[in-house]
Design an enzyme around this catalytic site. Structure first.
Site, PDB file in Angstrom:
ATOM      1  NE  ARG A 135      -5.078   1.254  -3.799  1.00  0.00           N
ATOM      2  CZ  ARG A 135      -4.257   2.204  -4.396  1.00  0.00           C
ATOM      3  NH1 ARG A 135      -4.686   3.406  -4.178  1.00  0.00           N
ATOM      4  NH2 ARG A 135      -3.294   1.962  -5.225  1.00  0.00           N
TER       5      ARG A 135
ATOM      6  CG  LEU B 224      -3.535   2.172   3.651  1.00  0.00           C
ATOM      7  CD1 LEU B 224      -2.235   2.508   2.990  1.00  0.00           C
ATOM      8  CD2 LEU B 224      -3.319   1.528   5.041  1.00  0.00           C
TER       9      LEU B 224
ATOM     10  CE1 TYR C 137       7.740   5.220  -1.353  1.00  0.00           C
ATOM     11  CE2 TYR C 137      10.272   5.811  -1.339  1.00  0.00           C
ATOM     12  CZ  TYR C 137       9.073   4.899  -1.255  1.00  0.00           C
ATOM     13  OH  TYR C 137       9.293   3.791  -0.391  1.00  0.00           O
TER      14      TYR C 137
ATOM     15  CE  LYS D 141       7.549   3.687   2.518  1.00  0.00           C
ATOM     16  NZ  LYS D 141       6.717   2.517   3.062  1.00  0.00           N
TER      17      LYS D 141
ATOM     18  N   PRO E  42      14.045  -0.787   4.110  1.00  0.00           N
ATOM     19  CG  PRO E  42      12.226  -1.748   2.917  1.00  0.00           C
ATOM     20  CD  PRO E  42      12.617  -0.732   3.832  1.00  0.00           C
TER      21      PRO E  42
ATOM     22  CB  VAL F  86      13.755  -3.935  -3.061  1.00  0.00           C
ATOM     23  CG1 VAL F  86      13.482  -5.534  -3.056  1.00  0.00           C
ATOM     24  CG2 VAL F  86      13.703  -3.238  -1.510  1.00  0.00           C
TER      25      VAL F  86
END
Length: 345
Positions: A38, A63, A169, A173, A196, A199
């Site tokens: 962005r 998006l 969140y 997802k 994942p 991470v």
């Protein structure tokens, strides 16, 4: 089929933790990379010193803007969709607000991106970055499963009901991955997803990534992020980990492996919170714990399995202990831990 370069791919979310390192990994392997952000100026500053920059093009894309990714996807054979909301600390509780202002735009954005893939006429495979937040180690009765794999999906209804830390969140997802597979199936797009866990390790971002801050919250005592880590531990029985280098190698592996299909958990191993604290104590022998005293089992009740990925031929370079150690050292080098942690004199 339109003209394309067999080594040209697009990465969304290039200023994020995984996105920036994935751009670096792809360039190291000789790919031409179209990186989207962005804020392209921020991406340019962050990625300007990495090797292979002559094969990197940066595009502004959002998006939430119709056809925003059309230009970035021109001539690309692959898309790595990494961009995601990383808002753990939202205080919003109203279901209608979350649906209208977070989930519906996220679903629309996913569809918008995949429509750009179709218009490109060149994209052959999409690798979607999911999250272990979509996974639970507990069955319908609330008992621990002996083995957790890609089928162990967290029910959205449970997330709405419990609203544990990071719940928005988790929902974002769940709904975006579901929409991605649905749209891909309806429109003949070859899409695989990678899941994942936490991470961590080194980083290219100017600030310490959220996932590292969550992992190190027992050390810093962060009042917003430590409950997120406890919530993950309560759902999985341990903290599953993967090194940033390994998760990016796995993205590329799934893109290049033609027989890959469906979802793939990518966890190098897991540690309970007491085990994490033991490693921290060895690395930082004089630190003073700020986290609340919560009792956890020392051994994990469930195995978090990456068998599908391993059976496909992938191998991890780093284990869970390596991930924690490097995260601590990287955060010290950045100055983050030095300013957040109190040490015994």
């Amino acid at each position: 089929m339109k003209a394309c370069n067999e080594r040209r791919v697009c990465v969304t979310g290039a200023t994020g933790y995984i996105g920036s390192w994935l751009v670096r990994s792809l360039l190291q392997q000789g790919y031409h990379v179209h990186a989207t952000a962005r804020d392209p100026g921020k991406a340019q500053r962050m990625l300007s010193t990495i090797e292979g920059i002559d094969r990197l093009q940066i595009f502004r894309a959002d998006l939430n803007e119709d056809r925003s990714f059309d230009e970035a996807l021109k001539g690309c054979v692959g898309l790595f969709h990494v961009a995601a909301l990383m808002e753990f600390g939202t205080s919003v509780q109203e279901n209608d607000h979350v649906r209208r202002n977070i989930l519906e735009p996220a679903v629309w954005g996913t569809r918008n991106l995949l429509q750009s893939c179709m218009r490109s006429g060149t994209v052959k495979r999409v690798v979607f970055t999911s999250s272990i937040s979509t996974i639970t180690a507990k069955d319908e009765k609330g008992d621990w499963k002996p083995v957790v794999d890609e089928s162990s999906v967290t029910p959205a209804s449970l997330v709405w009901k419990t609203k544990n830390p990071g719940w928005v969140y988790v929902l974002s997802k769940l709904v975006t991955e579901e929409e991605a597979f649905k749209f891909a199936k309806e429109n003949g797009i070859d899409l695989v997803s990678i899941i994942p866990p936490t991470v961590a390790g080194s980083f290219l971002t100017p600030t310490v990534p959220s996932s590292l801050q969550v992992l190190l919250s027992p050390v810093t005592g962060d009042p917003k992020l430590y409950p997120v880590l406890v919530s993950v531990h309560s759902r999985l029985g341990s903290i599953a980990l993967v090194h940033i280098e390994d998760i990016c190698r796995a993205h590329i592996f799934l893109f290049e492996t033609s027989r890959a299909a469906g979802r793939y958990l990518c966890s190098a191993g897991s540690c309970t919170l007491p085990q994490i604290m033991d490693i921290v104590s060895l690395e930082l022998p004089n630190w003073i714990s700020k986290s609340s005293k919560v009792e956890f089992n020392r051994s994990a009740p469930s195995i978090i399995s990456s068998k599908r990925l391993l059976d496909l031929g992938y191998r991890f370079k780093y284990d869970a202990k390596d991930v924690i150690k490097e995260s601590i050292q990287s955060s010290i080098g950045n100055g983050f831990l030095n300013s957040q942690v109190e040490f015994k004199v």
